[in-house]
Each structure stands twice: as structure tokens, then as C-alpha cells.
Scaffold this active site. Sequence first.
Site, PDB file in Angstrom:
ATOM      1  N   TYR A 114     -20.406 -24.201   3.901  1.00 35.85           N
ATOM      2  CA  TYR A 114     -19.084 -24.498   3.354  1.00 35.85           C
ATOM      3  C   TYR A 114     -18.289 -24.554   4.710  1.00 35.85           C
ATOM      4  CZ  TYR A 114     -18.567 -19.525   2.655  1.00 35.85           C
ATOM      5  OH  TYR A 114     -18.665 -18.239   2.773  1.00 35.85           O
ATOM      6  N   GLU A 115     -17.738 -25.378   4.842  1.00 35.79           N
ATOM      7  CA  GLU A 115     -16.788 -25.710   5.696  1.00 35.79           C
ATOM      8  C   GLU A 115     -17.231 -26.571   6.716  1.00 35.79           C
ATOM      9  OE1 GLU A 115     -13.747 -24.882   4.826  1.00 35.79           O
ATOM     10  OE2 GLU A 115     -13.840 -23.551   3.405  1.00 35.79           O
ATOM     11  N   GLY A 116     -18.306 -27.113   6.073  1.00 36.80           N
ATOM     12  CA  GLY A 116     -18.987 -28.416   6.822  1.00 36.80           C
ATOM     13  C   GLY A 116     -20.394 -27.774   7.265  1.00 36.80           C
TER      14      GLY A 116
END
Length: 592
Positions: A435-437
Site C-alpha cells: 500500500y501507498e505504492g
Amino acid sequence: MSYTAPTKDLLFNMAHLADLDGLAAKVPAHADHGQETAAAVLEECAKLAEQVIAPLNHEGDKNPSSFSQGEVRTTAGFKEAFRQFVEGGWQGLVHPEGYGGQGLPKTIAAGCQELVQAANLSFALCPLLTDGAIEALLTAGTETQKQTYIPRLIDGSWTGTMNLTEPQAGSDLALIRTRAEPQGDGRYKLFGTKIFITYGEHDMADNIVHLVLARTPDAPSGVKGISLFLVPKYLVNADGSLGARNDVHCVSIEHKLGIKASPTAVLQFGDHGGAIGEMVGEENRGLEYMFIMMNAARYGVGIQGIAVCERAYQQAVAYAKDRVQSRPVDGSQAGPATIIHHPDVRRMLMTMRAQTEACRSLALFAAGCYDRAHAQGDKEAQALYEFLVPLVKGYSTEVSHEVTSLGVQVHGGMGFIEETGAAQHYRDAKILNIYEGTTAIQANDLIGRKTLRDGGQFALDLAQRMEETEAELSNHGAAAHAMRANLAHARQAFEAVVDYMAAHGKGRPNAVFAGSVPYLMLAGNLIAGWCLARGLLVAEKALEAGEDLAFMEAKVTTARFYAEHILPRTAALRDAILNGADSCLALPLESF
């Protein structure tokens, strides 16, 4: 499964990697925010983390958040712990005093963030996302939006979320379909579905403020047509009181591998006439604003990786000191000994310790750069912070997989049994490099925006700073000499890869980006090692002065282990990047 806050190591890094006292001496706004303040703040945060939040960690894994008829009930104890968290002022550490925050440096806040995350990743995700919402409003919100929402986000009356992902639009936000229809009064009605929304619904606050990416009717296609909207769960009246329920509803929460106590919601906007929202900033600049939230969250996720490493390490050490199994290979004990006597267990524990401390030093070094950039307008520090963020996020979270896996391994068969809690850290860590890239997204950013934009010059200048540290290491003892030799080899591997990428970034982009994650791992390994090397120099001088001998000796030994066991990995990464692109790309697609 108890947790002890590593405040001493945090303070060491704040002093010597982030130069907190230097910031306090140069910036009037931070004159009272030096080491003494940091120590006091960390002490209080440690009490909350150890005594209130950490005991809920395993309980949240066994009895996670539940969903029924559109409502989410969090794990027993979370609501009360969150109230203690916000009443203590912890949500507002870095935020402006004018909105109810405390205005502390990011360096101090990052240390506190690690303590709370290590205590309970699932719990700490709620304030992490709220921090991002506050940052986005501070950047792009109107003064009315700021005054209406930020004080309540800081005092914990309300919490914030980030709504990007849709069923057909994961990392490719150009595919977003959620639409926002203007109502002629400055408001919009939103229609669409958002998935993977952390704390998108819960029972810990009176209102939830959703920041939502959506398209207006005449928006251009692709990422240039995305705007940002503020959509509260409950509408907010002119006097700040809560009004009617908005048309945004949770339709389910996900059943996950880890971080089970954190509710991950599917949110439906506009099924009953339209969810009322207001635009944040200018039309079609939503992705730009959302990246404010994302960058804050990416650094925070890197801290999560360090935090779960520390928690897994502490648990593995405690188990190794208690578990009796087999005789020592050196015959030092006639009967079975605790497993911490066995060389391979020591190797695993030292690997966990060294990587955790290296990533912590990297993260706090980055926080110090941020503080200098924002408080002093230091452009070089800003550029360095931007270069380091994908490493803090990408490298630290990748390391967390290895460290938590070793934590399970130290436990042996008992690590595979849920009751010990070792497996929870391993499962919780897996989401961190997604998550978040994902790590690949961080690596692509590191290459495209941070390395190739100036032909690799910034990266090579950073390597020059490491070479200066190598010269300083030559004047100290055996540990420093081991660090100097291995740091030099790792730096040279980094320089070779930067040269390769600069030479082939335009002509052979597939070959360069095939090595993007190995490049991130090489750079993270190296720069974290450089941070440890700088700490080693401090520890050597402290030992010469007879200061805090046990702690400083441990710092020296840990740095030497990293130099001899972790830094050499950079050579293999270099070779894979320079020589392995063809084999990576050679197999025809139909052969997969």
C-alpha cells in the site's frame, strides 16, 4: 509479547543523524524543541505505547474489526485507547499551533510514530491517515475548510481517510470513474465506489472526513482530469456542528492476511441521491494534492516497517533467551542451553538488530532533512529528503519481511503457531510494501524522478559525501576499518549502477527499469549503512571519552555486523542490474 520502547536509540539518532539541537539553535520556532524536549516527549509516548496500545495488538489479530448493517465495530479497547491518544495531543505533534497542534519538528514526531506503530500497526493506521488529510488541507484547503476541519481532526473528534483506489483503478489512477456533479452552489454530488479505504468506517470518532479523487463532467481524460473533494460522513453545519448523514456508506470490509484490526472498507458514494462534497483546491489538480497525503503516508509506512522490525526483534530475543534446546557447539555447557548461545541464532538476531537500527537511522536522517528544508528553506535538504523518501518506504518495508521472517525462524516450530504472536508480525509486515505504492512504484520514482532527472548527478554527489565519511573511518579502530572497506565497495557498486542508468535511461528504458527494485535495495542498503557508519564514528568518540560504555559498544558492534554481513549484498545487486536485463526481458510473453 510485551513491548519496550527503544527511546535511547531514537534519541541517539535524533542527536547525531537529524541534528535536532542544531535545528533548535538556528530556528526560533524550534528553539524549545531540542534533545531535552525530545526525551520528555518520547518518555510520555513510550508510556502510552507500552501500557495502553501494545496490549491490544494480539487481541486485535484474534478479534478484528467487524461489520454489520453498514457499521463497523473496532476491536474492544481500541476506542478507549484512541481517546487517550488524542487527549494526550499525539495527533497534533507536527501540525500548526494555530489549529490546535504543537508544531514540533518531524524528527520528534517520527520517533513517536515509530513507538505507536510498533505497539500496534492496526491501531496506528487511523492517526497516520488523519495526518495525511491534515497535510492535504493545509496545502490546498480554503481558510474556511482549514478552520472547520483541521482542529477537529487534530483533537480526534473526527478522523480522515484517503480515497483513491477503485475496482478498476489501482495504481493507475487515470482509470478513476467516480464522478462529481456541480450543484450550482459551490457544492458537488459524488457518485462511485472506492475500495481499500483504511478506517473508511469505524466507531472511534464522531465523524469521518473522506478526501476523494473524482472527475467533474468536463474534465479532461487521464490523470489531468482528476479533482479532490472533501466528503464528510456527516455533513457539517455553518457553526461546525454535525448535520445530516451524508450519502456515503460502507458496504463491506475486507478479510485480510494481516493488520486485521484495521477496518479496510469498500465505500459507496451516491446510491441515495449523491454524496455531498466540496472541492479542495483547484479543479483538475486533485492528484497533485493527493500526493501531499501520499508522500506523508509513504514516509509513515516506512516507519511502520521499522516499527514491526523492532517488535519482531524484541520478541525473538526474549524467546531465544528463554527457550532451552541443544548443547552449545563449543562445549561451553554440558547440558542443553538457551538457544541464544547457538551461533546461527546469534546471526539471525544480529541481522534483525542491524537492519532495524540501520533503517531507523535512515528514517531519522530523512526527518532531519525535512525539518531543515521546511524550517530553514534549505533546498539541498529538500532535494535529499525527496531522494530518501522512496528508500525509507521501499527499503524499510522490504527489510521488514526479512526481519519478521527471521523472527518466526528464531521461534522454530513455535513461530508457526499463532499463540506466540511471531506470525502476526510476519503477516502484518506483508502489506507494507504494497500500500501507498508498491516497492516497484517507489523504485520507478527513485529512478525516473530522483536519479535520471539530472543525469544521476545528485546521486553521485551523495556518494561523494559517503566517501568523506570513509576517510573519517580510517582514523578509528577495527570496526571502523571494516565499515570503511565495505562502505567503499558498496558506494562503488552504487556509482557503477548510477552511471549505467544515466547512460541507458533514454535508449534502453526497459533494461534500466528492469533493475529498478534491485537499485532501490542497493541504494537503501548503502545509505542506511552510511547512516550507521556516521553513528559508529560518534560511538567510537564516546567510548574514547568513557561515555555510556555498554550502549556505545553495542552501537559499534552492530554497525560492524551490518558492514560485514549486509553491505556486501550490494555487489550482487550491482551485478544483477548491470548484467541481468537481457535475461529478465528475453522470454516471450506467450511463454509465461
